[in-house]
Design a protein around this motif. Structure first.
Motif, PDB file in Angstrom:
ATOM      1  N   VAL A  68     -25.809 -17.122  19.421  1.00 33.98           N
ATOM      2  CA  VAL A  68     -25.775 -16.275  20.615  1.00 33.98           C
ATOM      3  C   VAL A  68     -25.289 -17.077  21.816  1.00 33.98           C
ATOM      4  O   VAL A  68     -24.458 -16.605  22.597  1.00 33.98           O
ATOM      5  N   LEU A  69     -25.774 -18.311  21.946  1.00 32.71           N
ATOM      6  CA  LEU A  69     -25.345 -19.145  23.069  1.00 32.71           C
ATOM      7  C   LEU A  69     -23.865 -19.524  22.970  1.00 32.71           C
ATOM      8  O   LEU A  69     -23.162 -19.570  23.980  1.00 32.71           O
ATOM      9  N   GLU A  70     -23.390 -19.789  21.757  1.00 33.44           N
ATOM     10  CA  GLU A  70     -21.967 -20.123  21.580  1.00 33.44           C
ATOM     11  C   GLU A  70     -21.084 -18.924  21.935  1.00 33.44           C
ATOM     12  O   GLU A  70     -20.085 -19.071  22.626  1.00 33.44           O
ATOM     13  N   VAL A  71     -21.463 -17.748  21.446  1.00 34.06           N
ATOM     14  CA  VAL A  71     -20.681 -16.549  21.755  1.00 34.06           C
ATOM     15  C   VAL A  71     -20.747 -16.265  23.250  1.00 34.06           C
ATOM     16  O   VAL A  71     -19.751 -15.874  23.867  1.00 34.06           O
ATOM     17  N   HIS A  72     -21.914 -16.495  23.862  1.00 37.07           N
ATOM     18  CA  HIS A  72     -22.050 -16.283  25.307  1.00 37.07           C
ATOM     19  C   HIS A  72     -21.136 -17.237  26.081  1.00 37.07           C
ATOM     20  O   HIS A  72     -20.466 -16.829  27.033  1.00 37.07           O
ATOM     21  N   GLY A  73     -21.084 -18.505  25.667  1.00 40.60           N
ATOM     22  CA  GLY A  73     -20.207 -19.465  26.330  1.00 40.60           C
ATOM     23  C   GLY A  73     -18.742 -19.099  26.173  1.00 40.60           C
ATOM     24  O   GLY A  73     -17.961 -19.166  27.133  1.00 40.60           O
ATOM     25  N   LEU A  74     -18.362 -18.704  24.958  1.00 43.32           N
ATOM     26  CA  LEU A  74     -16.969 -18.291  24.725  1.00 43.32           C
ATOM     27  C   LEU A  74     -16.627 -17.036  25.516  1.00 43.32           C
ATOM     28  O   LEU A  74     -15.525 -16.906  26.062  1.00 43.32           O
ATOM     29  N   ALA A  75     -17.569 -16.092  25.590  1.00 48.37           N
ATOM     30  CA  ALA A  75     -17.329 -14.850  26.327  1.00 48.37           C
ATOM     31  C   ALA A  75     -17.177 -15.128  27.822  1.00 48.37           C
ATOM     32  O   ALA A  75     -16.316 -14.546  28.486  1.00 48.37           O
ATOM     33  N   ALA A  76     -18.008 -16.017  28.346  1.00 50.26           N
ATOM     34  CA  ALA A  76     -17.900 -16.350  29.770  1.00 50.26           C
ATOM     35  C   ALA A  76     -16.573 -17.044  30.061  1.00 50.26           C
ATOM     36  O   ALA A  76     -15.919 -16.750  31.069  1.00 50.26           O
ATOM     37  N   ASP A  77     -16.161 -17.946  29.176  1.00 50.33           N
ATOM     38  CA  ASP A  77     -14.866 -18.619  29.355  1.00 50.33           C
ATOM     39  C   ASP A  77     -13.713 -17.621  29.298  1.00 50.33           C
ATOM     40  O   ASP A  77     -12.781 -17.676  30.101  1.00 50.33           O
ATOM     41  N   ALA A  78     -13.770 -16.697  28.359  1.00 52.41           N
ATOM     42  CA  ALA A  78     -12.698 -15.704  28.224  1.00 52.41           C
ATOM     43  C   ALA A  78     -12.679 -14.753  29.415  1.00 52.41           C
ATOM     44  O   ALA A  78     -11.607 -14.365  29.882  1.00 52.41           O
ATOM     45  N   ALA A  79     -13.850 -14.375  29.914  1.00 47.83           N
ATOM     46  CA  ALA A  79     -13.895 -13.469  31.067  1.00 47.83           C
ATOM     47  C   ALA A  79     -13.324 -14.143  32.314  1.00 47.83           C
ATOM     48  O   ALA A  79     -12.649 -13.497  33.118  1.00 47.83           O
ATOM     49  N   ARG A  80     -13.574 -15.454  32.474  1.00 49.40           N
ATOM     50  CA  ARG A  80     -13.016 -16.176  33.618  1.00 49.40           C
ATOM     51  C   ARG A  80     -11.506 -16.370  33.464  1.00 49.40           C
ATOM     52  O   ARG A  80     -10.757 -16.274  34.430  1.00 49.40           O
ATOM     53  N   ALA A  81     -11.070 -16.633  32.230  1.00 48.74           N
ATOM     54  CA  ALA A  81      -9.651 -16.907  32.010  1.00 48.74           C
ATOM     55  C   ALA A  81      -8.807 -15.641  32.034  1.00 48.74           C
ATOM     56  O   ALA A  81      -7.630 -15.694  32.390  1.00 48.74           O
ATOM     57  N   ARG A  82      -9.377 -14.523  31.637  1.00 49.03           N
ATOM     58  CA  ARG A  82      -8.614 -13.276  31.530  1.00 49.03           C
ATOM     59  C   ARG A  82      -9.278 -12.147  32.334  1.00 49.03           C
ATOM     60  O   ARG A  82      -9.761 -11.165  31.776  1.00 49.03           O
ATOM     61  N   PRO A  83      -9.336 -12.253  33.668  1.00 48.10           N
ATOM     62  CA  PRO A  83      -9.999 -11.200  34.449  1.00 48.10           C
ATOM     63  C   PRO A  83      -9.220  -9.890  34.476  1.00 48.10           C
ATOM     64  O   PRO A  83      -9.774  -8.851  34.796  1.00 48.10           O
ATOM     65  N   ASP A  84      -7.925  -9.916  34.107  1.00 48.31           N
ATOM     66  CA  ASP A  84      -7.090  -8.722  34.156  1.00 48.31           C
ATOM     67  C   ASP A  84      -7.270  -7.807  32.941  1.00 48.31           C
ATOM     68  O   ASP A  84      -6.891  -6.646  32.978  1.00 48.31           O
ATOM     69  N   VAL A  85      -7.878  -8.317  31.855  1.00 45.43           N
ATOM     70  CA  VAL A  85      -8.043  -7.528  30.637  1.00 45.43           C
ATOM     71  C   VAL A  85      -9.277  -6.639  30.795  1.00 45.43           C
ATOM     72  O   VAL A  85     -10.337  -7.119  31.186  1.00 45.43           O
ATOM     73  N   PRO A  86      -9.150  -5.333  30.509  1.00 44.48           N
ATOM     74  CA  PRO A  86     -10.321  -4.454  30.632  1.00 44.48           C
ATOM     75  C   PRO A  86     -11.395  -4.825  29.606  1.00 44.48           C
ATOM     76  O   PRO A  86     -11.099  -5.193  28.472  1.00 44.48           O
ATOM     77  N   ARG A  87     -12.656  -4.727  30.067  1.00 43.64           N
ATOM     78  CA  ARG A  87     -13.797  -5.073  29.211  1.00 43.64           C
ATOM     79  C   ARG A  87     -14.806  -3.940  29.261  1.00 43.64           C
ATOM     80  O   ARG A  87     -14.881  -3.182  30.223  1.00 43.64           O
ATOM     81  N   SER A  88     -15.615  -3.859  28.225  1.00 47.61           N
ATOM     82  CA  SER A  88     -16.655  -2.833  28.172  1.00 47.61           C
ATOM     83  C   SER A  88     -17.828  -3.235  29.059  1.00 47.61           C
ATOM     84  O   SER A  88     -18.027  -4.420  29.337  1.00 47.61           O
ATOM     85  N   PRO A  89     -18.636  -2.259  29.480  1.00 49.14           N
ATOM     86  CA  PRO A  89     -19.809  -2.586  30.301  1.00 49.14           C
ATOM     87  C   PRO A  89     -20.820  -3.466  29.557  1.00 49.14           C
ATOM     88  O   PRO A  89     -21.468  -4.307  30.173  1.00 49.14           O
ATOM     89  N   SER A  90     -20.943  -3.281  28.236  1.00 48.98           N
ATOM     90  CA  SER A  90     -21.891  -4.109  27.495  1.00 48.98           C
ATOM     91  C   SER A  90     -21.431  -5.567  27.453  1.00 48.98           C
ATOM     92  O   SER A  90     -22.244  -6.487  27.536  1.00 48.98           O
ATOM     93  N   PHE A  91     -20.123  -5.781  27.366  1.00 48.41           N
ATOM     94  CA  PHE A  91     -19.583  -7.144  27.380  1.00 48.41           C
ATOM     95  C   PHE A  91     -19.816  -7.792  28.744  1.00 48.41           C
ATOM     96  O   PHE A  91     -20.239  -8.942  28.826  1.00 48.41           O
ATOM     97  N   ASP A  92     -19.555  -7.033  29.819  1.00 49.76           N
ATOM     98  CA  ASP A  92     -19.794  -7.565  31.166  1.00 49.76           C
ATOM     99  C   ASP A  92     -21.266  -7.864  31.394  1.00 49.76           C
ATOM    100  O   ASP A  92     -21.607  -8.853  32.029  1.00 49.76           O
TER     101      ASP A  92
END
Length: 158
Positions: A87-111
């Motif tokens: 869970v922590l690894e996926v959370h770290g990867l998700a945070a990195d991806a959200a910072r790197a790709r702010p233009d890509v639409p994301r679901s509310p659960s992902f945010d």
């Protein structure tokens, strides 16, 4: 010297005097022991007054995610209940991806998952849906990637 340094010196001298009496030292050795305690107290007070700039270590570099982390994540995901490391690894990867790709639409659960400072334990289904969305975000083309560069067009027309 500060008042506290004199108090430390006095305590050391008293301890030396008591230990000389307790161990039955002859007067010459007792004077040497008390003198050494007095000298140690004075040195402590003088060293306490010295202000020396301390060397600062450079911060450690952020480790690059590699094969070992991927294998640990696969092992954690393959268990009956996904571990907190997964869970922590996926959370770290998700945070990195959200910072790197702010233009890509994301679901509310992902945010909501990315916004948590300490993610809660998840079940396999939720973790899988987050991993699928993470993969979609990472693999989605950038706006700059979709537009052809002028140098490519000039080479094709020649």
């Amino acid at each position: 010297m500060k008042r506290s340094a004199w108090a430390v010196t006095a305590v050391l001298v008293v301890l030396a005097g008591v230990s000389a009496w307790f161990f039955g030292l002859d007067p010459r050795h007792a004077v040497v022991l008390v003198g050494a305690a007095f000298a140690a107290g004075i040195a402590n007070g003088l060293l306490d007054a010295v202000d020396v700039p301390r060397a600062r270590l450079t911060p450690l570099p952020v480790p690059v995610r590699g094969l070992a982390e991927i294998q640990a994540l696969e092992f954690s995901l393959s268990s009956a209940d996904p571990g907190m490391r997964a869970v922590l690894e996926v959370h770290g990867l998700a945070a990195d991806a959200a910072r790197a790709r702010p233009d890509v639409p994301r679901s509310p659960s992902f945010d909501a998952f990315v916004a948590q400072s300490q993610p809660a334990p998840l079940d396999h289904r939720t973790l899988r849906s987050l991993a699928d969305e993470l993969e979609r975000i990472v693999l989605s083309p950038r706006a700059t990637d979709a537009a052809p560069s002028p140098s490519n067009n000039s080479q094709e027309t020649r």
